[in-house]
Design an enzyme around this catalytic site. Structure first.
Site, PDB file in Angstrom:
ATOM      1  N   LYS A  79       0.815  -1.204   0.000  1.00  0.00           N
ATOM      2  CA  LYS A  79       0.000   0.000   0.000  1.00  0.00           C
ATOM      3  C   LYS A  79       0.859   1.270   0.000  1.00  0.00           C
ATOM      4  O   LYS A  79       2.066   1.217   0.191  1.00  0.00           O
ATOM      5  CB  LYS A  79      -0.937  -0.023   1.207  1.00  0.00           C
ATOM      6  CG  LYS A  79      -1.783  -1.294   1.238  1.00  0.00           C
ATOM      7  CD  LYS A  79      -2.541  -1.526  -0.075  1.00  0.00           C
ATOM      8  CE  LYS A  79      -3.537  -2.661   0.002  1.00  0.00           C
ATOM      9  NZ  LYS A  79      -3.214  -3.819  -0.812  1.00  0.00           N
TER      10      LYS A  79
HETATM   11  C1  LIG Z   1      -9.012  -3.608  -2.263  1.00  0.00           C
HETATM   12  C2  LIG Z   1      -8.515  -4.199  -0.989  1.00  0.00           C
HETATM   13  N1  LIG Z   1      -9.354  -4.316   0.066  1.00  0.00           N
HETATM   14  C3  LIG Z   1      -8.944  -4.811   1.249  1.00  0.00           C
HETATM   15  C4  LIG Z   1      -7.663  -5.245   1.433  1.00  0.00           C
HETATM   16  C5  LIG Z   1      -7.277  -5.872   2.739  1.00  0.00           C
HETATM   17  O1  LIG Z   1      -6.227  -5.227   3.361  1.00  0.00           O
HETATM   18  P1  LIG Z   1      -5.235  -6.052   4.348  1.00  0.00           P
HETATM   19  O2  LIG Z   1      -4.330  -6.858   3.513  1.00  0.00           O
HETATM   20  O3  LIG Z   1      -4.536  -4.968   5.094  1.00  0.00           O
HETATM   21  O4  LIG Z   1      -6.100  -6.868   5.245  1.00  0.00           O
HETATM   22  C6  LIG Z   1      -6.746  -5.160   0.392  1.00  0.00           C
HETATM   23  C7  LIG Z   1      -5.354  -5.640   0.547  1.00  0.00           C
HETATM   24  O5  LIG Z   1      -4.656  -5.999  -0.330  1.00  0.00           O
HETATM   25  C8  LIG Z   1      -7.170  -4.614  -0.864  1.00  0.00           C
HETATM   26  O6  LIG Z   1      -6.352  -4.513  -1.906  1.00  0.00           O
END
Ligand SMILES: Cc1ncc(COP(=O)(O)O)c(C=O)c1O
Length: 412
Positions: free
Chosen positions: A188
């Site tokens: 991210k």
């Molecule tokens: C569009 C989207 N939503 C939610 C998430 C979930 O985030 P995390 O990996 O921090 O749980 C991600 C992670 O890659 C994502 O790309």
């Protein structure tokens, strides 16, 4: 290297982290009278809320937790449907399922985000929310989606996991719907390895978010409260260690965005005249994160040939983010054999079915699309070709020239 923030981990992060370690106090709650308590999580929440123009932010331990907190906190649960794009990370769907609601999959358009027309067509009497996912740093069509949500009295939840720091017509993504969720995993914009944040402007909603993320407790509790918890919560708290790193990363956000925008502009200009090549539609060119440059080739065949020659894949074949590659969703593989929430008696929509090919517009677009990395190299996004955050204009020129050579061969 995965995402832009991770490439820039350096002295600033070390200093913030050491401050916490040397003080020796790692928990998000503490007494203001305790000099060891640095309140990094609290400061991070205040900073993000101020920067994004929202009243409340709750730091959590992942983007997935942020989505679950948003859904539960907004009262979404058994019997409800949430409209989610077919092109997204699995967490946009799994969080809905763990909230015990049903994801209703919808098409994306040339923005590679929700197609408002298709969203409209999928609204039923059971629809409770639209989850707008700002994929690859590019804000969804928020004006249209907000208008549809308001017209049908639906909630708008923004999954901003891939778009921390993006703006839409002057407003931060995440601040336009009733809730916005962010991720700080390594792919991210900024990162602490893992982590997340959920924001809202509504105080009762904030109190519910906070309670859900910490065993039902009230915001910023000190010590133990007895008998005041409104409902059963869980523990999604962030540690002071992660927040310390994120505070240092947050101060780099503007320079990350500026660098990515300069590199993306240069790359795009260098390949824009290729006949038959089109670019993904960007809803707010100044506001997006510019972490990726997505191109459409004239046909699936050409796109696959070009991708192969570049050592990457078309998005449709890239794996993690395309509904048709999510066997756990297609087969509704729930954690226990009863099949909840798909068999939930509160759900009155009949049998829920997902199948490969159910979103033909999405399938056709993703089969012709290639992601070029500007700052996120993630095989799951199919962004195996491109530049990274540390690269300057010379590397951009070299990679753009390589793309031109390959594309020209197949575009003839
Ligand atoms: C569009 C989207 N939503 C939610 C998430 C979930 O985030 P995390 O990996 O921090 O749980 C991600 C992670 O890659 C994502 O790309």
């Amino acid at each position: 290297m995965p995402g832009p923030g991770m490439e820039l981990i350096g002295e600033e992060e070390k200093r913030e982290l050491l401050e916490v370690l040397e003080a020796g106090y790692l928990f998000r709650y503490g007494s203001p009278d305790n000099p060891a308590f640095k309140a990094k999580v609290y400061k991070l929440e205040q900073e993000v809320a101020r920067l994004f123009g929202v009243k409340y932010a709750v730091a959590v331990n992942s983007g997935t937790s942020a989505l679950l907190v948003a859904l539960g906190g907004l009262g979404i649960g058994p019997g409800d449907e949430v409209i989610v794009p077919g092109y997204t990370f699995i967490a946009s769907m799994s969080s809905v399922i763990y909230a015990r609601a049903i994801p209703s999959l919808a098409e994306v358009d040339r923005t590679l985000n929700l197609d408002p027309q298709d969203v409209r067509a999928r609204i039923t009497s059971r629809t409770k929310a639209i989850m707008a996912v700002h994929m690859l740093g590019n804000p969804a069509r928020l004006d249209e989606l907000k208008a549809i949500a308001d017209e049908h009295k639906l909630l708008l939840i923004e999954d901003c996991a891939q778009a921390f720091g993006a703006r839409y017509k002057g407003r931060a993504v995440g601040s336009i719907g009733q809730a916005g969720a962010y991720s700080f995993n390594i792919y991210k914009t900024i990162t602490s390895g893992d982590g997340g944040m959920v924001v809202t402007d509504d105080e009762p909603t904030y109190r519910r978010f906070f309670a859900f993320h910490d065993q039902g407790h009230s915001p910023l509790r000190m010590g133990v409260e007895i008998g005041r918890r409104p409902f059963i919560g869980l523990d999604f708290r962030l540690t002071e260690l992660s927040a310390a790193v994120l505070l240092a990363q947050l101060r780099k956000l503007d320079s990350i965005r500026a660098h990515l925008h300069a590199n993306k502009r240069r790359f795009k200009e260098a390949i824009a005249d290729l006949p038959g090549l089109e670019f993904r539609e960007i809803t707010d060119p100044q506001g997006e994160c510019a972490t990726l440059l997505t191109v459409f080739l004239p046909s699936e065949e050409i796109a696959r040939q070009v991708a192969k020659a570049l050592g990457t894949k078309v998005i449709a074949d890239s794996g993690w983010h395309v509904y048709s590659n999510m066997e756990q969703i297609l087969e509704k593989r729930t954690i226990t054999p009863e099949g909840c929430p798909f068999t939930c008696p509160y759900y009155k929509g009949g049998e829920v079915k997902y199948w490969k090919g159910m979103l033909p517009q999405t399938d056709a677009l993703l089969a012709r699309a290639i992601n070029i990395s500007i700052g996120v190299s993630d095989p799951g996004l199919g962004s195996g070709f491109g530049v990274t955050m540390r690269d300057g204009l010379a590397e951009v020129d070299a990679k753009a020239a390589a793309f031109r050579r390959v594309a020209q061969e197949y575009l003839r």
